[in-house]
Design a protein around this motif. Structure first.
Motif, PDB file in Angstrom:
ATOM      1  N   GLU A 141       0.730  -1.244   0.037  1.00 26.94           N
ATOM      2  CA  GLU A 141      -0.104   0.092   0.087  1.00 26.94           C
ATOM      3  C   GLU A 141       0.743   1.501  -0.038  1.00 26.94           C
ATOM      4  N   MET A 142       2.314   1.064  -0.350  1.00 31.10           N
ATOM      5  CA  MET A 142       3.031   2.302  -0.236  1.00 31.10           C
ATOM      6  C   MET A 142       3.825   2.414  -1.684  1.00 31.10           C
ATOM      7  N   PRO A 143       3.064   3.085  -2.668  1.00 31.76           N
ATOM      8  CA  PRO A 143       3.265   3.382  -4.026  1.00 31.76           C
ATOM      9  C   PRO A 143       4.659   4.073  -4.147  1.00 31.76           C
ATOM     10  N   ASN A 144       4.822   4.963  -3.206  1.00 31.09           N
ATOM     11  CA  ASN A 144       5.946   5.799  -3.374  1.00 31.09           C
ATOM     12  C   ASN A 144       7.322   5.143  -2.419  1.00 31.09           C
ATOM     13  N   LEU A 145       7.134   4.074  -2.213  1.00 30.55           N
ATOM     14  CA  LEU A 145       8.281   3.213  -1.220  1.00 30.55           C
ATOM     15  C   LEU A 145       9.538   3.230  -2.023  1.00 30.55           C
ATOM     16  N   ARG A 146      10.729   3.790  -1.623  1.00 37.44           N
ATOM     17  CA  ARG A 146      12.004   3.524  -2.404  1.00 37.44           C
ATOM     18  C   ARG A 146      12.988   3.163  -1.370  1.00 37.44           C
ATOM     19  N   ALA A 147      12.925   3.218  -0.050  1.00 36.57           N
ATOM     20  CA  ALA A 147      14.366   3.049   0.658  1.00 36.57           C
ATOM     21  C   ALA A 147      13.511   2.200   2.036  1.00 36.57           C
ATOM     22  N   ILE A 148      14.294   1.058   2.274  1.00 34.88           N
ATOM     23  CA  ILE A 148      13.781   0.407   3.473  1.00 34.88           C
ATOM     24  C   ILE A 148      14.870   0.189   4.217  1.00 34.88           C
ATOM     25  N   VAL A 149      14.724   0.767   5.673  1.00 38.27           N
ATOM     26  CA  VAL A 149      15.794   0.529   6.595  1.00 38.27           C
ATOM     27  C   VAL A 149      15.505  -0.594   7.530  1.00 38.27           C
ATOM     28  N   LEU A 150      16.597  -1.589   7.415  1.00 39.96           N
ATOM     29  CA  LEU A 150      16.560  -3.114   8.112  1.00 39.96           C
ATOM     30  C   LEU A 150      17.010  -2.905   9.508  1.00 39.96           C
ATOM     31  N   LEU A 151      16.464  -2.816  10.788  1.00 39.12           N
ATOM     32  CA  LEU A 151      17.046  -2.936  11.963  1.00 39.12           C
ATOM     33  C   LEU A 151      17.340  -4.136  12.483  1.00 39.12           C
ATOM     34  N   GLY A 152      18.775  -4.756  12.229  1.00 34.08           N
ATOM     35  CA  GLY A 152      19.108  -6.112  12.520  1.00 34.08           C
ATOM     36  C   GLY A 152      18.720  -7.126  11.513  1.00 34.08           C
ATOM     37  N   ARG A 153      19.475  -8.234  12.108  1.00 35.16           N
ATOM     38  CA  ARG A 153      19.614  -9.337  10.847  1.00 35.16           C
ATOM     39  C   ARG A 153      18.218 -10.001  10.562  1.00 35.16           C
ATOM     40  N   VAL A 154      17.538 -10.117  11.816  1.00 37.22           N
ATOM     41  CA  VAL A 154      16.066 -10.730  11.590  1.00 37.22           C
ATOM     42  C   VAL A 154      15.410  -9.941  10.515  1.00 37.22           C
ATOM     43  N   ALA A 155      15.277  -8.693  10.669  1.00 41.73           N
ATOM     44  CA  ALA A 155      14.477  -7.724   9.803  1.00 41.73           C
ATOM     45  C   ALA A 155      15.083  -8.136   8.189  1.00 41.73           C
ATOM     46  N   HIS A 156      16.408  -7.922   8.241  1.00 40.62           N
ATOM     47  CA  HIS A 156      17.010  -8.206   6.900  1.00 40.62           C
ATOM     48  C   HIS A 156      16.705  -9.396   6.557  1.00 40.62           C
ATOM     49  N   ASP A 157      16.794 -10.385   7.049  1.00 42.11           N
ATOM     50  CA  ASP A 157      16.588 -11.865   6.635  1.00 42.11           C
ATOM     51  C   ASP A 157      15.038 -11.829   6.057  1.00 42.11           C
ATOM     52  N   THR A 158      14.040 -11.423   6.850  1.00 40.72           N
ATOM     53  CA  THR A 158      12.541 -11.546   6.724  1.00 40.72           C
ATOM     54  C   THR A 158      12.323 -10.671   5.337  1.00 40.72           C
ATOM     55  N   MET A 159      13.103  -9.504   5.164  1.00 42.75           N
ATOM     56  CA  MET A 159      12.895  -8.816   3.801  1.00 42.75           C
ATOM     57  C   MET A 159      13.379  -9.472   2.451  1.00 42.75           C
ATOM     58  N   LEU A 160      14.650 -10.175   2.794  1.00 42.34           N
ATOM     59  CA  LEU A 160      15.062 -11.015   1.701  1.00 42.34           C
ATOM     60  C   LEU A 160      13.837 -11.853   1.260  1.00 42.34           C
ATOM     61  N   LYS A 161      13.570 -12.938   2.278  1.00 41.82           N
ATOM     62  CA  LYS A 161      12.593 -13.836   1.753  1.00 41.82           C
ATOM     63  C   LYS A 161      11.385 -12.977   1.359  1.00 41.82           C
ATOM     64  N   THR A 162      10.803 -12.030   1.693  1.00 37.01           N
ATOM     65  CA  THR A 162       9.645 -11.146   1.421  1.00 37.01           C
ATOM     66  C   THR A 162       9.790 -10.967  -0.184  1.00 37.01           C
ATOM     67  N   LEU A 163      11.218 -10.419  -0.623  1.00 38.31           N
ATOM     68  CA  LEU A 163      11.240 -10.082  -1.806  1.00 38.31           C
ATOM     69  C   LEU A 163      11.933 -11.147  -2.844  1.00 38.31           C
ATOM     70  N   GLY A 164      12.050 -12.327  -2.162  1.00 37.59           N
ATOM     71  CA  GLY A 164      12.598 -13.357  -2.903  1.00 37.59           C
ATOM     72  C   GLY A 164      13.897 -13.057  -3.387  1.00 37.59           C
ATOM     73  N   ILE A 165      14.773 -12.525  -2.598  1.00 44.06           N
ATOM     74  CA  ILE A 165      16.255 -12.293  -2.770  1.00 44.06           C
ATOM     75  C   ILE A 165      17.115 -13.366  -2.101  1.00 44.06           C
ATOM     76  N   ARG A 166      18.042 -13.866  -3.012  1.00 41.26           N
ATOM     77  CA  ARG A 166      18.839 -15.037  -2.211  1.00 41.26           C
ATOM     78  C   ARG A 166      19.976 -14.446  -1.062  1.00 41.26           C
ATOM     79  N   ALA A 167      19.991 -15.040  -0.158  1.00 40.47           N
ATOM     80  CA  ALA A 167      20.747 -14.225   0.989  1.00 40.47           C
ATOM     81  C   ALA A 167      22.142 -14.103   0.607  1.00 40.47           C
ATOM     82  N   VAL A 168      22.559 -14.906  -0.331  1.00 43.91           N
ATOM     83  CA  VAL A 168      24.112 -14.933  -0.615  1.00 43.91           C
ATOM     84  C   VAL A 168      24.442 -13.853  -1.449  1.00 43.91           C
TER      85      VAL A 168
END
Length: 220
Positions: A141-168
């Motif tokens: 619901e955020m059409p203007n979203l351009r930047a995502i700050v991820l606070l900590g490894r768990v937030a980072h890992d869940t965002m990669l899974k959300t976006l379908g990005i390989r952790a490596v």
């Protein structure tokens, strides 16, 4: 829409009595009995859907957001986060660690990977997965979203899974920036008291992440 598929009409925030994670429901019930004046419910996102910046934390703290009902409000992590947002113009007003302090976010929004407070501040992997549709709906619901700050490894890992990005291809590291289509992902150590007390994260290190975000957004 982000990579993971969700059911049409999924809300951006769970209901007050969300039943999806039995362990978190039990803990929420315990806290409601122990501290009946607290918020003690899934904590909704803070900030408007037109923002360009989304900040993703881990989960509400028992003495912070779970008590006050606003992300990062009521504990030390919020002191550092909101001071930084005010410094860079991503918030206006005065932060008094209360949801009624009148502080507003400017071109920014704050949410958590898990919306309910977990015991020992440690959500289980299944709870992170179960709550992910709410993160996806928030981003959708955020059409203007351009930047995502991820606070900590768990937030980072869940965002990669959300976006379908390989952790490596996008390893976590404080200050790291990863391209993710129309978004950029900015990694930061979590602004917890533990990290700051041990010197893992300094206010200067934290500000440097948001300085980069501010600069990149200004470039368009």
């Amino acid at each position: 829409m982000v990579a993971t598929t969700i059911s049409a009409g999924t809300s951006t925030d769970p209901g007050r009595d969300c039943p999806l994670c039995p362990r978190l429901v039990d803990y929420r019930t315990e806290l409601r009995a122990r501290e009946p004046d607290g918020f003690n419910a899934p904590v909704p996102s803070f900030g408007g859907p037109d923002a360009q910046l989304l900040i993703v934390g881990l989960a509400p703290g028992a003495q912070g957001a779970n008590r006050t009902g606003r992300p990062f409000t009521g504990d030390y992590a919020g002191d550092l986060l909101y001071d930084t947002l005010l410094h860079f113009g991503f918030a206006t007003g005065t932060f008094l660690a209360r949801p009624d302090d009148g502080l507003t976010l400017t071109n920014s929004r704050i949410t958590n990977a898990v919306r309910c407070v977990p015991p020992q501040n440690k959500p289980l992997p299944v709870e992170i997965t179960t709550c992910r549709p709410f993160l996806i709906a928030t981003m959708d619901e955020m059409p203007n979203l351009r930047a995502i700050v991820l606070l900590g490894r768990v937030a980072h890992d869940t965002m990669l899974k959300t976006l379908g990005i390989r952790a490596v291809t996008a390893p976590f590291g404080h200050g790291a920036v990863h391209d993710a289509g129309r978004f950029k992902l900015y990694d930061s150590y979590h602004c917890s008291r533990y990290n700051t007390n041990t010197g893992v994260l300094t206010p200067e290190m934290f500000r440097a992440v948001f300085a980069r975000v501010k600069k990149d957004l200004a470039r368009g």
